[in-house]
Design an enzyme around this catalytic site. Sequence first.
Site, short mmCIF file in Angstrom:
data_model
loop_
_atom_site.label_atom_id
_atom_site.label_comp_id
_atom_site.label_asym_id
_atom_site.label_seq_id
_atom_site.Cartn_x
_atom_site.Cartn_y
_atom_site.Cartn_z
N GLY A 116 0.80 -1.23 0.00
CA GLY A 116 0.00 0.00 0.00
C GLY A 116 0.83 1.27 0.00
O GLY A 116 0.36 2.32 0.44
N ALA A 117 2.06 1.20 -0.48
CA ALA A 117 2.93 2.38 -0.45
C ALA A 117 3.25 2.89 -1.85
O ALA A 117 4.15 3.69 -2.04
CB ALA A 117 4.21 2.06 0.31
N GLY A 118 2.51 2.39 -2.85
CA GLY A 118 2.73 2.86 -4.22
C GLY A 118 3.86 2.16 -4.93
O GLY A 118 4.34 2.61 -5.97
N SER A 136 2.92 -3.48 -5.04
CA SER A 136 2.95 -4.81 -4.41
C SER A 136 1.79 -5.69 -4.88
O SER A 136 1.98 -6.88 -5.09
CB SER A 136 2.97 -4.70 -2.88
OG SER A 136 1.72 -4.29 -2.41
N ASP A 179 1.61 -0.86 -13.34
CA ASP A 179 2.08 -1.86 -12.37
C ASP A 179 2.09 -3.28 -12.96
O ASP A 179 3.09 -3.99 -12.83
CB ASP A 179 1.24 -1.81 -11.08
CG ASP A 179 1.52 -0.55 -10.28
OD1 ASP A 179 2.16 0.36 -10.81
OD2 ASP A 179 1.08 -0.48 -9.11
#
Length: 327
Positions: free
Chosen positions: A109-111, A114, A158
Amino acid sequence: MEVVASAPAKVILLGEHFVVYGEPAIVLAIDKRAYAKVSRREDKKLHIRSANLNMAGYFEDGSFKIEQGEAKEARMKFDPVKNTIENILQKREERVGLNVEINSTVPVGAGLGSSAAVVAATAAATAELLEVKLTKEDIFRITCEAEKIVHGTPSGIDPAISTFGGTLLFQMDTGFKPLDSKTQIPLVVGDTGVERSTRIQVEKVRSLVDKYPRVAESIMKAGREVVLRAIEALKENDLETLGALMNINHALLYGIGVSDESLEWLTSAGRKAGALGAKLTGAGGGGCMIALTREEKIQPVLEAIQRAGGRAFLARKTDEGVRIESG
Ligand code: PMV
């Protein structure tokens, strides 16, 4: 028999947010990977366990049962994995039960992408175990579908980077183009630990663009020039220019309101400790920053970012996309 596959996380080196308005962005796969271990079960359940999230549960006949963690949150996190596996199982007649164990060295959840890395690794491991032939393009497509569950209308950055790895130039209308860069790009990543939502950050930029369209347009144009110049700098192995461009890009992102106090602390700490350049990466408003750092300055920059309140780690560019580890 069990199969382990892995896929890399990513950082946006330059161009986030402006990319939503059609400008180019540069994305790197980094040497932090998500791992999925998949094996068969005797029954027909799909059992998923995430070591990092401390969550476990299983899907059976359309319902979800929690074993560890909070049910609603676990279901939300596991839905893309389930969707991916169902997608692959559709290619077979027989229904099978599977155990999926997820292990990730990527902060969640940190960009850093993941969720896409987890899905790409799960797709590859499942297909290998069940002897379903999937090309990288298939894995990319399956990962895109799963990401739609998480993000609504993601740009596809992503899934592309976790499948193919390397360095990609991305633009909405032309898609992905690999940048064949031999440049070593040592980055210290600093996680502010401040939670943010990509959707809210993108909306925030949208309202600024609506309010001050001509000002915003000039900022976006500058963002494009930064990326175009960076392509040259990568070709020339010119880290100093790349660092300067990262600083300019951060200032532009600050201008459109997506930096915050935590990111300002970490970027300025990184620069003061000798980074060639530092910027927020991804949606901003918290999440992560990156500092481009020569080898001899890695330790001081890492420590400075930690002293400023960040969780810091070294990340290097990797050319390896999704791959089978064992099985
Ligand atoms: O979710 P993140 O932190 O990887 O950031 C997404 C990048 C944005 O440009 C802000 C949005 C997008 O869809 O490209």
